[in-house]
Design a protein around this motif. Structure first.
Motif: not given
Length: 268
Positions: A88, A29, A34, A38
């Motif tokens: 992202r 990430s 993000a 994750v």
């Protein structure tokens, strides 16, 4: 043994053999928002990189991030980590994007969700890329359950969201969706994010206020921002419904539903 019996024996052996585990895609990430997706959805041993803010105080999943590799959003980090999937929201630059494309790395671009449908879509997008759809649906179910428990708690009362910098959040924002999910109407009259008038807040304080990001202690203007002014604090005394931490309001994540639940609990 004839051919038919041999084939039957082979099929029986295959059906009894343990399934071969398929390795989860290596995932990295590129920014703090993000990171949250994750950490929530990827198997821990498949995470090859998180941003350095994954362990910061405003990271919702900071406890889970401890011990995992932290990397900068650079092409050099990409080469070192060798991810199969990159997630992202805003992290990375044009050079990194070009590098990802050339290397054939799957890139999941999160949307800056302004409502819970957008959050659900982000969850499902990441879960699909990581082949973790059941885990994604479990997270969506968690959102829905919290929203059901929060519904109507504010009884339609107007509430104003306020940050230390003196900003509020109007229509078209996830904060607005959080307030409404907890049964409040948004007292902000302008869309998106806008500054509030300190003088007006002191002279005509809103009936209810929801604070956001006040758990962060920052140097510079935010530390002495309008939202922390002594006169405003006095005017708002007894009017604060809840103070939502940065870890809940800092990113467009599933934990926004927890923010609505916090508002609902405070109003009862």
């Amino acid at each position: 043994m004839n051919a038919a019996k041999a084939l039957c024996a082979l099929l029986a052996a295959v059906s009894l053999a343990p399934a071969v585990a398929v390795a989860a895609p290596r995932v990295m990430s590129l920014d703090s928002c993000a990171d949250q997706y994750v950490l929530a959805l990827a198997p821990r041993d498949s995470i090859v990189g998180l941003s350095y803010r994954a362990v910061a105080s405003d990271s919702y999943m900071r406890a889970e991030a401890k011990g995992l590799p932290l990397r900068r959003a650079t092409f050099e980090s990409l080469v070192a980590a060798r991810p199969d999937v990159v997630v992202r929201l805003w992290g990375g630059d044009a050079r990194l994007s070009n590098g990802l494309r050339k290397k054939g790395v799957t890139t999941v671009a999160l949307d800056d969700a302004a409502d819970f449908d957008g959050v659900r879509a982000n969850v499902r997008k990441v879960a699909a890329a990581l082949d973790r759809r059941p885990q994604g649906e479990a997270l969506v179910a968690r959102i829905d359950a919290q929203l059901v428990r929060s519904a109507g708690a504010g009884k339609g009362r107007p509430a104003l969201y306020l940050t230390p910098g003196g900003y509020t959040s109007g229509s078209g924002t996830l904060i607005d969706a959080m307030l409404k999910a907890a049964g409040y109407s948004n007292a902000a009259k302008t869309p998106s994010f806008a500054p509030v008038s300190l003088e007006r807040m002191v002279m005509e304080p809103p009936a209810a206020v929801v604070l956001g990001l006040f758990d962060l202690i920052k140097a510079g203007s935010d530390r002495w921002g309008p939202g922390r002014h002594a006169a405003l604090r006095q005017a708002l005394a007894g009017r604060t419904v809840a103070s939502l931490p940065a870890s809940v309001v800092g990113c467009p994540g599933w934990f926004a539903a927890e923010g609505s639940a916090m508002l609902a609990r405070s109003s009862r």
